[in-house]
Design an enzyme around this catalytic site. Structure first.
Site, PDB file in Angstrom:
ATOM      1  N   GLU A  80       0.834  -1.207   0.000  1.00 15.70           N
ATOM      2  CA  GLU A  80       0.000   0.000   0.000  1.00 15.70           C
ATOM      3  C   GLU A  80       0.867   1.255   0.000  1.00 15.70           C
ATOM      4  OE1 GLU A  80      -4.095   1.495   2.089  1.00 15.70           O
ATOM      5  OE2 GLU A  80      -2.509   0.844   3.419  1.00 15.70           O
TER       6      GLU A  80
ATOM      7  N   ASN B  16      -2.896  -5.997   5.330  1.00 18.62           N
ATOM      8  CA  ASN B  16      -3.017  -7.080   4.341  1.00 18.62           C
ATOM      9  C   ASN B  16      -4.022  -8.124   4.843  1.00 18.62           C
ATOM     10  OD1 ASN B  16      -0.477  -5.959   3.178  1.00 18.62           O
ATOM     11  ND2 ASN B  16       0.425  -6.920   4.969  1.00 18.62           N
TER      12      ASN B  16
ATOM     13  N   GLU C 248      -5.848  -2.256  12.656  1.00 23.07           N
ATOM     14  CA  GLU C 248      -5.647  -3.172  11.518  1.00 23.07           C
ATOM     15  C   GLU C 248      -6.778  -4.188  11.396  1.00 23.07           C
ATOM     16  OE1 GLU C 248      -3.497  -2.084   9.543  1.00 23.07           O
ATOM     17  OE2 GLU C 248      -2.674  -0.719  11.036  1.00 23.07           O
TER      18      GLU C 248
ATOM     19  N   HIS D 191      -9.725  -2.691   9.708  1.00 20.13           N
ATOM     20  CA  HIS D 191      -9.509  -2.620   8.260  1.00 20.13           C
ATOM     21  C   HIS D 191      -9.980  -3.885   7.538  1.00 20.13           C
ATOM     22  CE1 HIS D 191      -7.566   1.056   7.171  1.00 20.13           C
ATOM     23  NE2 HIS D 191      -6.512   0.897   7.950  1.00 20.13           N
TER      24      HIS D 191
END
Length: 934
Positions: A173, A311, A344, A347
């Site tokens: 990213e 990820n 995270e 996300h």
């Protein structure tokens, strides 16, 4: 994504700049071989769409090279001979187009055109690719493992025995998947991925999905084959080859969670596992959507530029953001690790399941993930008191947004540099704060049900800013609407309207005023009897209303502001929507005081008339608990922001915090103390001896009771421990004798034990800083820095080493950071900032940046967290017109290189702010201190 962030977002908190489209003009786009490149735009054509990548990757950890092949199933939307996709720094060995039966379309070797300016390649097929037909693009490629922090890159760590070991990890990213494989590297091109990784017997391989099988292929190599991924954007693909150990657990819904780390740091993984298990279970319940993968790995990478990366199924972290050692890590460290994990994991829904259509709306990922950190921790870890920290997030956003160099939340970003700069205070912190305002506007239940609709509507797909607002309100009957249900009306007359405090509001129109224009509103309040005269304008720190440019900078700015207020005669929160430049509210009765923006739930500054400020100052003096701790902290914040803007006198703001001797809550106490300390640091750098001395004396005298009652321990609540950490750090920094004496005593005991005894974790950094002020203490810390197996401890050592008042030692540290062996390159931007904020080091750091600029840009690409921390961390220490000129001249000398960087304007405008603050307030500060001390 997250860290340099904490420092960077804090630093950037005062800043911003618009950049232009970078599509090449026609005729300029020649490929490297001199032939015309068939595509002229930065963004890829949309007539070829990837469906499924079949990737084989083989990193050689001895030669530090990797080779690979990828077979991409593509869907052709228009007839074409050309396939254009992304590739950066890859050598393409073979390119072939296959039909649906995987037969070659051409007997000839297909030529590959490269256009590095746009990081694109083009493959020409002699046979037309027909719309609606299925094809495969097959490419073989190779490259060295990257030396930086993007793409498929090399990372190293040292064992206790001193052996250096190598691993290979990815960070894609926003635009670096193209450095690891040729791909359609834009978020809208979602596809499935089948990954195979070749490795040696002493390593393991990880990817987004669980391992399906391992095949021995000869030459001592193994091939790990992973399950097919869910449909996702290219920047979420991840793969790692390493020799790490892990600890694992299972959620209530059967998701296997594993934490990976360097083998000798395995004991630091257990808290992360507990947090990840609890937080993932919370999100599944809150979003009412099960996590769609069978596993979730969290891995601490020894070399990592940001804080973490989301990820899908394989989240990567800087070691300080994942590993926790209870003998070394402080309460603040524990909170940080928990916040990053919460970010995270959020996300996995916001960003991964639903992805923004383009990077101009990255806030849909980052603003939500930042806000959900607080929502999740408040629910799962109430003892961490995360609500104490949310105000700081919004205060930081306001600092940036109140300068003209800010930008709208949703902003133009086309090329990779512009896109990297979108990962900033505005996307993360302002995004979180307007979501918090919206949640309070809709109620918790209305907000939660709305975002569930959003996630369900766009899962495995892409969304834009307006899609969120459309999803937040369900359609309902006119009866429901009249009753105040959180829904759209079914009649055209009130379509898109929302009922708030009896008023009909167009939600989308309201939220556009917060996302499509930059800046923050200033709400002005004047009370006359029962009447409240309310106004709004754009809040600007540097430009005053009598400035000729004032009106042009205000023109066109109007927000739809959900106002809330409390009065001396009502504990109830009163609500009103301000959609015009001015309004008049009528109170039920005459009151002694009015406080707008209850609990700072709204994203706006409030400025009262003289009577209003007098009433609130008196209230704090006689009965401060009549206001919540958030209201008290926000009053302090707003007052000093208005001082900086020249709208309120410094005397009045200083008088407002006169009540702090009675304050028991750490948030308003640290807010007031923080402003005084920042003024001290600013004035100290200008070498104004009398004010520096008097301000230090005043702070130590006024806050002596708070300082003296702090214990040098880890006892108490998280709030108690945070206060202790901050207050004792300040006291020792200000040379308070009892503080220095205790810190030296603890440091000497620690040295005598050769660093084996455990210091109280919350004060250890303060102890190290005091110990680092003499030669032997500094040398011992540097030695311990080199052998420590805990990155959290090393960050405290580095901060202490950079606090030395010896310029030769600071120069040596910067050299070690540039070399990248003793001090890792990932820590260099932080180190430069640490040296720059040291009064002995701020010119030293700036000279270092100028001298090594080209090397720094090689290590940290333009627009990256690292280079922004370097620029902001050094430049914003300045506060004179001569220094401003020096900064402007340097950046003019490299205009071609940095012309697109927003952060340059951000940093220079902050210097202007410092200059203006001193010119407006220095004499007031001098006089006020003389009166108080006499």
């Amino acid at each position: 994504m997250h860290l340099l962030l904490v420092i960077l977002l804090f630093l950037e908190s005062q800043f911003g700049v618009q950049s232009s489209d970078s599509n090449s003009p026609a005729g300029d786009n020649l490929a490297t071989n001199g032939l015309p490149f068939p595509w002229s735009k930065v963004r890829l054509p949309n007539y070829i769409v990837p469906v499924h990548y079949h990737l084989l990757i083989h990193p050689n950890l001895t030669t530090l090279m990797f080779n690979g092949s990828v077979k991409i199933e593509i869907d052709v939307k228009n007839n074409t001979n050309w396939v254009v996709l992304h590739s950066k720094n890859l050598k393409i060995f073979t390119a072939t187009v296959l039909d649906e039966n995987e037969a070659h379309l051409s007997d000839k070797v297909l030529s590959v055109l490269e256009y590095p300016a746009h990081e694109q390649i083009a493959i020409f097929s002699p046979k037309i690719l027909t719309s609606g037909e299925k094809y495969f693009l097959y490419l073989e490629f190779g490259a060295p493992l990257s030396d930086g922090f993007y793409g498929f890159y090399k990372s190293t760590y040292k064992t206790k025995a001193g052996e250096t070991r190598v691993l290979a990890s990815t960070h894609f990213e926003p635009t670096s998947a193209r450095m690891a494989l040729p791909c359609f590297d834009e978020p809208i091109f979602k596809a499935n991925y089948s990954v195979r990784i070749r490795r040696g017997p002493s390593h393991i391989a990880l990817s987004n999905m669980p391992l399906e099988q391992t095949v021995k292929i000869g030459d001592g190599l193994f091939e790990d084959q992973f399950e097919v991924s869910v449909k996702m954007s290219s920047y979420l693909l991840a793969f790692i080859v390493c020799d790490f150990r892990s600890v694992s657990g299972m959620t209530a819904t059967g998701i296997n969670i594993s934490i990976y780390a360097v083998p000798e740091k395995w004991h630091q993984t257990h808290y992360a596992l507990e947090a990840a298990l609890r937080l993932l279970e919370f999100y599944e319940q809150y979003f009412n959507i099960l996590y769609p993968l069978p596993k979730m790995d969290l891995i601490a990478i020894p070399d990592f530029q940001s804080g973490a990366m989301e990820n899908w199924g394989l989240t990567t972290y800087r070691e300080t953001s994942l590993l926790y050692d209870p003998d070394i890590s402080s309460a603040s460290d524990k909170l940080w690790v928990t916040l990053v994990i919460g970010h995270e994991l959020a996300h996995q829904w916001f960003g991964n399941l639903v992805t923004m259509e383009w990077w101009n709306d990255i806030w849909l990922n980052e603003g939500f993930a930042r806000y959900m950190e607080f929502v999740s921790l408040e629910a799962v870890y109430p003892e961490l008191k995360v609500e104490d920290h949310f105000l700081d997030t919004c205060f930081g956003a306001i600092g940036r947004d109140s300068l003209n160099s800010s930008r709208p939340i949703s902003s133009l970003a086309e090329n990779p540099t512009q896109i990297k700069e979108m990962f900033d205070t505005v996307s993360y912190d302002k995004g979180a704060c307007i979501l918090h305002m919206l949640r309070n506007f809709l109620t918790n239940e209305g907000f939660q049900s709305g975002i569930i609709r959003y996630l369900r509507r766009f899962r495995y797909s892409n969304a834009r800013n307006e899609d969120l607002w459309d999803s937040l309100i369900k359609t309902c009957s006119e009866e429901d609407f009249t009753a105040g249900e959180y829904c759209y009306s079914s009649t055209q007359a009130t379509k898109n309207a929302y009922r708030f405090a009896g008023e009909h509001i167009d939600l989308k129109k309201m939220m556009y005023t917060w996302t499509l224009q930059k800046g923050i509103p200033l709400v002005t309040v004047k009370r006359q009897g029962r009447k409240l005269y309310i106004g709004q304008e754009r809040f600007l720190k540097i430009v005053l209303p009598n400035d000729p440019s004032w009106h042009s900078l205000q023109e066109g700015y109007l927000w739809h502001i959900p106002l809330t207020y409390k009065t001396s005669h009502s504990d109830l929160e009163i609500k009103h929507i301000l959609t015009t430049k001015s309004d008049v509210l009528t109170l039920d009765e005459e009151v002694d005081w009015v406080k707008l923006n209850s609990d700072m739930n709204g994203y706006y500054i409030v400025h009262y008339d003289e009577e209003g400020w007098n009433a609130l100052t008196e209230l704090l003096r006689v009965n401060h608990t009549a206001l919540s701790f958030k209201d008290r902290a926000s009053l302090i914040h707003n007052a000093f922001q208005l001082v900086t803007a020249g709208r309120l006198s410094l005397d009045r703001a200083l008088d407002l915090i006169g009540y702090l001797k009675s304050e028991k809550h750490n948030v308003p106490l640290l807010q007031g103390l923080g402003y005084l300390q920042s003024f001290y640091k600013l004035i100290e750098k200008r070498n104004i001896a009398d004010i520096t001395h008097n301000l230090k004396t005043y702070i130590l005298q006024y806050f002596r009771d708070v300082i003296d009652k702090q214990s040098w321990s880890d006892d108490g609540t998280v709030s108690d421990r945070r206060l202790r950490e901050e207050v004792l750090s300040l006291a020792c920094d200000f040379d308070y004798p009892p503080c220095l004496e205790k810190a030296r005593q603890l440091y000497n005991s620690w040295v005598e034990s050769n660093g084996t005894i455990s210091l109280p974790t919350d004060v250890s950094e303060t102890v190290y800083m005091v110990g680092a002020q003499d030669d032997s203490g500094w040398a011992f810390l540097l030695e311990k820095y080199g052998v420590s197996m805990c990155e959290t401890e090393k960050s405290k050592f580095l901060s202490a080493l950079a606090s030395s008042k010896d310029s030769e030692k600071l120069t040596r540290l910067l050299q070690l950071g540039m070399e990248g062996t003793v001090i890792k390159t990932q820590d260099l931007p932080d180190l430069i900032y640490m040296v720059a904020r040291n009064p002995v080091g701020h010119f030293l750091a700036w000279d270092f940046v100028k001298k090594h600029w080209n090397e720094l840009v090689e290590k940290f690409p333009l627009g990256s967290f690292g280079i922004r921390t370097v620029i902001v961390g050094t430049v914003t220490q300045f506060s004179s017109t001569e220094e401003l000129k020096e900064v402007e001249n340097f950046f003019k000398s490299i205009t071609e290189q940095v012309s697109q960087l927003r952060v340059i304007q951000v940093a220079t405008e902050n210097v202007e702010k410092n200059i203006m603050w001193l010119s407006r307030n220095l004499e007031s500060m001098r006089t006020w201190l003389q009166k108080r001390l006499n």
